[in-house]
Design an enzyme around this catalytic site. Structure first.
Site, mmCIF file in Angstrom:
data_model
loop_
_atom_site.group_PDB
_atom_site.id
_atom_site.type_symbol
_atom_site.label_atom_id
_atom_site.label_comp_id
_atom_site.label_asym_id
_atom_site.label_seq_id
_atom_site.Cartn_x
_atom_site.Cartn_y
_atom_site.Cartn_z
ATOM 1 N N ASP A 101 3.451 -6.923 10.824
ATOM 2 C CA ASP A 101 4.473 -6.586 11.812
ATOM 3 C C ASP A 101 4.333 -7.435 13.070
ATOM 4 O O ASP A 101 5.325 -7.917 13.628
ATOM 5 C CB ASP A 101 4.381 -5.107 12.188
ATOM 6 C CG ASP A 101 4.953 -4.195 11.110
ATOM 7 O OD1 ASP A 101 5.695 -4.705 10.250
ATOM 8 O OD2 ASP A 101 4.664 -2.992 11.144
ATOM 9 N N ASP A 122 -0.697 -3.543 12.938
ATOM 10 C CA ASP A 122 -0.299 -4.093 11.643
ATOM 11 C C ASP A 122 -0.096 -5.597 11.790
ATOM 12 O O ASP A 122 0.809 -6.048 12.487
ATOM 13 C CB ASP A 122 0.996 -3.427 11.167
ATOM 14 C CG ASP A 122 1.384 -3.859 9.761
ATOM 15 O OD1 ASP A 122 1.721 -5.047 9.586
ATOM 16 O OD2 ASP A 122 1.363 -3.016 8.849
ATOM 17 N N ARG A 151 0.838 -1.197 0.000
ATOM 18 C CA ARG A 151 0.000 0.000 0.000
ATOM 19 C C ARG A 151 0.869 1.241 0.000
ATOM 20 O O ARG A 151 1.701 1.420 0.889
ATOM 21 C CB ARG A 151 -0.925 -0.008 1.231
ATOM 22 C CG ARG A 151 -1.962 1.082 1.231
ATOM 23 C CD ARG A 151 -3.000 0.884 2.299
ATOM 24 N NE ARG A 151 -2.438 0.921 3.647
ATOM 25 C CZ ARG A 151 -3.171 0.919 4.752
ATOM 26 N NH1 ARG A 151 -4.480 0.846 4.667
ATOM 27 N NH2 ARG A 151 -2.608 0.947 5.933
ATOM 28 N N THR A 170 -0.932 7.577 -1.027
ATOM 29 C CA THR A 170 -2.234 7.475 -1.701
ATOM 30 C C THR A 170 -3.112 6.382 -1.132
ATOM 31 O O THR A 170 -4.322 6.358 -1.381
ATOM 32 C CB THR A 170 -2.031 7.184 -3.196
ATOM 33 O OG1 THR A 170 -1.449 5.875 -3.348
ATOM 34 C CG2 THR A 170 -1.111 8.214 -3.835
#
Length: 210
Positions: free
Chosen positions: A204, A201, A105, A109
């Site tokens: 992670d 996340d 990602r 944006t």
């Protein structure tokens, strides 16, 4: 609210998810729980698999019994976090074929950028289950399914651990024919595109990276 969304509310799923949400849960424990919870959710996403009657002999007698029919299903992991769900489902369905879609990602944006795509042949003849722990904006998931449809897939289901309303709506807009199965529909996305309350996340936390 969403006719294409199934939330698996089984107590074991919710219990494991609560531990995974806790920021104090270790990487090792998080990875273990992700593997376990993926199998429980997979029971729901595979509930309507096609079967056929075959003749077998038990130690007692001959009988007609159901077995899975058709081409072996394809499990497609959206890298990298999807691999945590993939590992658990493969323990449940070891004969499945496996593919990978590499997307990241763009932090500015929030749009997906493709860097890898490798899937099994004859996708049109297979049930395709796409796995990614987090359905956040839905952009990466929608892009991955675009690629799978281009590769011939027509029978696709999406399995995730957590979903945000924004991601569910995006998927319905882009792919209304793709059912979504998840353990929880959370509140919203924050300004960084993370699910709230979420669990951080997933990649992670699974791999111990930051």
């Amino acid at each position: 609210m969403y006719d294409h969304l199934t939330v698996v509310e089984h107590p074991l799923v919710q219990h494991k998810l609560t531990i995974m949400r806790d920021k104090n849960t270790s990487t090792h424990k998080f990875r273990q729980l992700l593997r376990e919870i993926s199998q429980l959710i997979a029971y729901e996403v595979t509930r309507e698999l096609d079967t056929e009657q075959v003749t077998i002999e038990t130690p007692i007698t001959e009988m007609q019994a159901p077995k899975l029919s058709g081409k072996k299903m394809a499990l497609i992991s959206i890298l990298r976090a999807g691999n945590g769900l993939l590992d658990g489902i493969l323990e449940l369905i070891p004969a499945a074929r496996v593919g990978f879609v590499g997307l990241y990602r763009d932090p500015e944006t929030l749009e997906p950028v493709q860097y890898y795509f490798k899937v099994p042949p004859e996708m049109a003849d297979r049930l395709v289950i796409v796995v990614d722990p987090m359905l956040a904006t839905g952009n990466s998931s929608a892009a991955a399914i675009d690629l799978l449809k281009e590769a011939g897939a027509t029978n696709i289901r999406f399995l995730c651990l957590l979903a945000a309303p924004e991601g569910v709506a995006r998927m319905k807009e882009a792919h209304p024919d793709v059912p979504i199965v998840t353990a929880a529909l959370d509140s919203h996305l924050n300004e960084h595109g993370y699910i709230v309350p979420g669990l951080g996340d997933a990649g992670d936390r699974m791999f111990g990276t930051k």
